[in-house]
Design an enzyme around this catalytic site. Structure first.
Site, mmCIF file in Angstrom:
data_model
loop_
_atom_site.group_PDB
_atom_site.id
_atom_site.type_symbol
_atom_site.label_atom_id
_atom_site.label_comp_id
_atom_site.label_asym_id
_atom_site.label_seq_id
_atom_site.Cartn_x
_atom_site.Cartn_y
_atom_site.Cartn_z
ATOM 1 N N CYS A 2 -1.902 -46.082 32.144
ATOM 2 C CA CYS A 2 -1.422 -46.593 30.847
ATOM 3 C C CYS A 2 -2.568 -46.700 29.850
ATOM 4 C CB CYS A 2 -0.799 -47.971 31.029
ATOM 5 S SG CYS A 2 0.564 -47.963 32.194
ATOM 6 N N ARG A 27 -4.852 -39.534 28.860
ATOM 7 C CA ARG A 27 -4.803 -40.313 30.111
ATOM 8 C C ARG A 27 -3.510 -40.064 30.877
ATOM 9 N NH1 ARG A 27 -8.159 -45.168 29.158
ATOM 10 N NH2 ARG A 27 -6.752 -46.483 30.347
ATOM 11 N N TRP A 74 2.465 -45.160 31.879
ATOM 12 C CA TRP A 74 2.495 -44.237 33.024
ATOM 13 C C TRP A 74 3.228 -45.020 34.086
ATOM 14 C CZ3 TRP A 74 -0.245 -43.759 37.909
ATOM 15 C CH2 TRP A 74 -0.215 -42.464 38.439
ATOM 16 N N ASN A 100 -1.786 -52.841 31.508
ATOM 17 C CA ASN A 100 -2.241 -51.723 32.332
ATOM 18 C C ASN A 100 -2.580 -52.323 33.689
ATOM 19 O OD1 ASN A 100 -3.178 -49.329 33.268
ATOM 20 N ND2 ASN A 100 -5.047 -49.300 32.050
ATOM 21 N N GLY A 101 -2.018 -51.742 34.754
ATOM 22 C CA GLY A 101 -2.308 -52.270 36.092
ATOM 23 C C GLY A 101 -1.012 -52.575 36.822
ATOM 24 N N GLU A 487 -11.152 -27.457 45.719
ATOM 25 C CA GLU A 487 -11.130 -27.777 44.283
ATOM 26 C C GLU A 487 -10.359 -26.712 43.507
ATOM 27 O OE1 GLU A 487 -11.548 -30.238 42.590
ATOM 28 O OE2 GLU A 487 -11.807 -29.507 40.541
ATOM 29 N N LYS A 491 -7.109 -27.479 41.193
ATOM 30 C CA LYS A 491 -6.978 -27.059 39.783
ATOM 31 C C LYS A 491 -5.644 -26.367 39.561
ATOM 32 C CE LYS A 491 -9.327 -29.111 38.228
ATOM 33 N NZ LYS A 491 -9.821 -30.108 39.029
ATOM 34 N N GLU A 494 -2.544 -28.811 39.967
ATOM 35 C CA GLU A 494 -2.355 -29.935 39.028
ATOM 36 C C GLU A 494 -2.022 -29.461 37.619
ATOM 37 O OE1 GLU A 494 -5.610 -32.604 38.245
ATOM 38 O OE2 GLU A 494 -7.107 -31.090 38.608
ATOM 39 N N HIS A 510 -6.026 -20.871 63.109
ATOM 40 C CA HIS A 510 -5.482 -22.037 63.846
ATOM 41 C C HIS A 510 -4.236 -22.595 63.192
ATOM 42 C CE1 HIS A 510 -9.064 -22.083 66.361
ATOM 43 N NE2 HIS A 510 -9.784 -21.937 65.276
ATOM 44 N N LYS A 609 -5.605 -39.090 33.475
ATOM 45 C CA LYS A 609 -7.022 -38.728 33.524
ATOM 46 C C LYS A 609 -7.794 -39.716 34.386
ATOM 47 C CE LYS A 609 -10.797 -36.545 32.608
ATOM 48 N NZ LYS A 609 -11.024 -35.241 33.290
HETATM 49 C C1 AGP Z 1 -9.058 -33.895 38.976
HETATM 50 O O1 AGP Z 1 -8.827 -32.736 38.192
HETATM 51 C C2 AGP Z 1 -8.096 -35.010 38.680
HETATM 52 N N1 AGP Z 1 -8.104 -35.335 37.310
HETATM 53 C C3 AGP Z 1 -8.295 -36.195 39.600
HETATM 54 O O2 AGP Z 1 -8.235 -35.731 40.932
HETATM 55 C C4 AGP Z 1 -9.639 -36.953 39.429
HETATM 56 O O3 AGP Z 1 -10.702 -36.161 39.879
HETATM 57 C C5 AGP Z 1 -9.579 -38.234 40.255
HETATM 58 O O4 AGP Z 1 -8.519 -39.032 39.747
HETATM 59 C C6 AGP Z 1 -10.880 -39.033 40.217
HETATM 60 O O5 AGP Z 1 -11.158 -39.425 38.894
HETATM 61 P P1 AGP Z 1 -12.619 -40.035 38.572
HETATM 62 O O6 AGP Z 1 -13.614 -38.924 38.821
HETATM 63 O O7 AGP Z 1 -12.555 -40.436 37.133
HETATM 64 O O8 AGP Z 1 -12.844 -41.192 39.495
#
Ligand code: AGP
Length: 614
Positions: A2, A27, A74, A100-101, A487, A491, A494, A510, A609
């Site tokens: 949020c 975010r 969110w 937020n939380g 990674e 990418k 997501e 395996h 984010k």
């Molecule tokens: C990665 O592309 C994502 N946005 C997500 O996995 C991110 O890396 C993860 O939430 C950790 O965020 P941070 O590095 O701000 O702790």
């Protein structure tokens, strides 16, 4: 996660609040709302979907008033509906709150309030906060700040809130519990603002004040006072930000993600700058000076992070164990905090985090602190909670990363880990000067090589068109290319919403080999390194079963090119930087596929984010 924005001052609040919410769009959110004190009471406007829908809904008759709060939601508790959209008010619209939380005990609190006759309008935990504050506020019998303090004292879990009341038109009250997203107060001239992060504030001020756990701020247009939950005054320092707003604008790129991929030559340069001494054979990490007495005697590092940053932890393990001969354990933040980790004397926790506000990563730092362990944070946002909690900090210096999908922060996290490996290897006497000079010369070539990769363009769009409709991808790599495979898969999934898995290539036989057919492309990272021959046989195994292979290969490797269906070339380089050279094509491939699929690249569905909820 949020987003929160609040304004109080001489100007009309509505545009400042809605523009602040737009700065927080990155975010991630699913609905948005504002509440403005308009001289007659609290005027609320809320809408599901984009902030633009909210702005359109008030365009004909924007609420008038010089104080207001706003929120991008969110969803954690309750569906994505207008009723569940913040701000939330009490039954008499006396108090409005954005949050937020997560209130972990909201059900019990809600039941208690309902038993007192409170009728709830939403399914959210946040509405409980509004009613709790109103109950203590008693229509102004108590100062709003005191009612907020008392209400926060009943909440369990992490929460960041901003509240306002029609009975106190001259002030906003902000409060923070635990590691929920930040509460930052922007100090202006005759006005003050509150937000979840500085990005919503830097258009108005660079002077920032940060609330810590258990602090409540009373914010008027002219003054800010902070107290703890007992009402005791707290002295706060003010931080002047150096961020240039232009830095984080798209600067002509179609998406922030593409801009940030192309910023990597600069961000990698900035990750190295100032960390190699003039002799060129020693790493300097001044922000670790507080830890220097313990570093030479370290027995173990616990590397903890989430998501992309966890992949950087895997890279850190490879590098630090190889360079410093120091054992490194790797944990997800969400696992570390609950698995009762074995934390022996002589261990340090290394957290890697772009935002510095990821609640699972922060909780790991708390776990370490409770066990008497020190922590090092590799962090991009140096004003963040992680940077403030850590005993040693290694700033990534990557600049603002707005795209939800992390790109430049990841490659900078890996370079910072590499430098830390050299630093620790030196402290432990296992890296001599000659070897250090070789390693630093290798990493010094990285920004230029990434720049040439980016400037050479590539067949990304052609390749993306071929595979954009596939429903599954498998990414394979060995050694340090295994975290790169993970990674690359993250990418793709997501931002394009295609299912993708990264796997150590040696594991294919395996299990995953059962999946191979022409419908599931295999991205094979097979540069000219010491496991190339093994990767080549993996490629042959895939082809023998009718699979299709997109190979990442060292320029000129015709043997791989002949066996793969498509090849993306990377320049020849040393073993430590080659995996990062392989990362760039995987970022661009995911980006192109997502664009062709019409996905929201910078704000992918359901993602945030920075994740400040468990
Ligand atoms: C990665 O592309 C994502 N946005 C997500 O996995 C991110 O890396 C993860 O939430 C950790 O965020 P941070 O590095 O701000 O702790």
């Amino acid at each position: 996660m949020c987003g929160i924005v609040g304004y109080i001052g001489q100007r009309q609040a509505v545009d400042i609040v809605t523009q602040g919410l737009q700065r927080l769009e990155y975010r991630g959110y699913d609905s948005a709302g504002i509440a403005i004190l308009n001289g007659h009471g609290i005027e609320r406007h809320r809408s599901v979907g984009k902030i633009s829908s909210l702005i359109d809904s008030i365009a004909d008759a924007p609420p008038q008033g010089q104080m207001g709060i706003g929120h991008t939601r969110w969803a954690t508790h309750g569906a994505v509906t207008e009723d569940n959209t913040h701000p939330h008010t009490d039954s008499e619209d006396m108090v409005a709150v954005v949050h937020n939380g997560i209130v972990e005990n909201y059900r019990a609190l809600k039941a208690g309030l309902a038993a007192e006759g409170v009728v709830f309008q939403s399914e959210t935990d946040t509405e409980v906060i509004a009613h709790l504050i109103a109950r203590y506020y008693q229509r102004g019998e108590r100062p709003l700040a005191e009612a907020v303090r008392l209400a926060l004292g009943e909440l369990q879990g992490s929460s960041a809130i901003v509240a306002m009341s029609q009975l106190e038109p001259g002030l906003l009250v902000g409060g923070r519990l635990g590691n929920a997203g930040a509460v930052v107060i922007g100090l202006g001239e005759g006005e003050n603002l509150i937000a979840s992060d500085t990005w919503a504030l830097i258009a108005h001020t660079r002077e920032m004040l940060y609330l810590e756990h258990g602090e409540v701020a009373t914010v008027s247009a002219e003054d800010v006072t902070v107290c703890d939950l007992d009402g005791c005054h707290v002295i706060k320092s003010v931080t002047t930000l150096s961020v240039d707003p232009a830095l984080a604008a798209k600067q002509g790129y179609r998406h922030f993600m593409l801009k940030e991929i192309h910023e990597q030559p600069q961000s990698l340069t900035d990750a190295i700058r100032g960390r190699v001494d003039l002799s060129g054979d020693r790493v300097i990490l001044p922000d670790l000076c507080g830890l220097e007495p313990v570093l030479p005697h370290l027995r173990r590092l616990h590397a903890v992070a989430c998501g992309t940053a966890w992949h950087a932890c895997l890279m850190a393990k490879f590098m630090i164990e190889d360079l410093a001969r120091l054992p490194v354990e790797v944990d997800y933040g969400s696992e570390f905090r609950y698995r009762n980790p074995l934390l022996e004397p002589g261990s340090v926790v290394l957290v890697i985090t772009q935002s510095g506000e990821t609640v699972d990563t922060l909780a790991a730092m708390e776990t370490a602190r409770e066990r008497g362990m020190q922590s090092i944070a590799l962090v991009n946002v140096v004003e963040s909670q992680a940077a403030r909690l850590a005993d040693g900090v290694i700033p990534l210096n990557a600049g603002p990363e707005i795209g939800v999908a992390s790109t430049k922060a990841f490659t900078s996290q890996v370079v910072a880990s590499f430098l830390l490996g050299i630093y620790l290897g030196t402290q432990r006497g296992v890296l001599d000067r000659k070897r250090r000079a070789e390693l630093l010369a290798e990493v010094g070539r990285l920004p230029g090589l990434v720049g040439s990769l980016l400037s050479n363009g590539g067949d990304y769009e052609r390749i993306a068109r071929q595979y954009m409709h596939c429903e599954d991808f498998l990414y394979l790599g060995r050694g340090m290319n295994y975290p790169i495979a993970l990674e690359g898969a993250l990418k793709l999934k997501e931002i394009s919403y295609i299912h993708a898995e990264g796997y150590p290539a040696g594991e294919m036989k395996h299990g995953p080999i059962a999946l191979i057919d022409e419908s599931m492309p295999v991205v094979a990272i097979c540069p000219n390194d010491r496991v190339r021959a093994k990767m080549l046989s993996n490629v042959e195994q895939v082809k023998a079963r009718g699979g299709r292979v997109i190979a990442i290969a060292t320029v000129g490797d015709q043997e791989i090119a002949d066996k793969a269906d498509d090849v993306i070339w990377i320049p020849a380089a040393g073993p430590y930087i080659t995996p990062l050279l392989a990362m760039v094509p995987l970022q661009l491939l995911a980006y192109q596929i997502a664009v062709l699929r019409g996905c929201d690249v910078d704000q992918p569905r359901n993602l945030a984010k920075c994740v400040t909820v468990e």
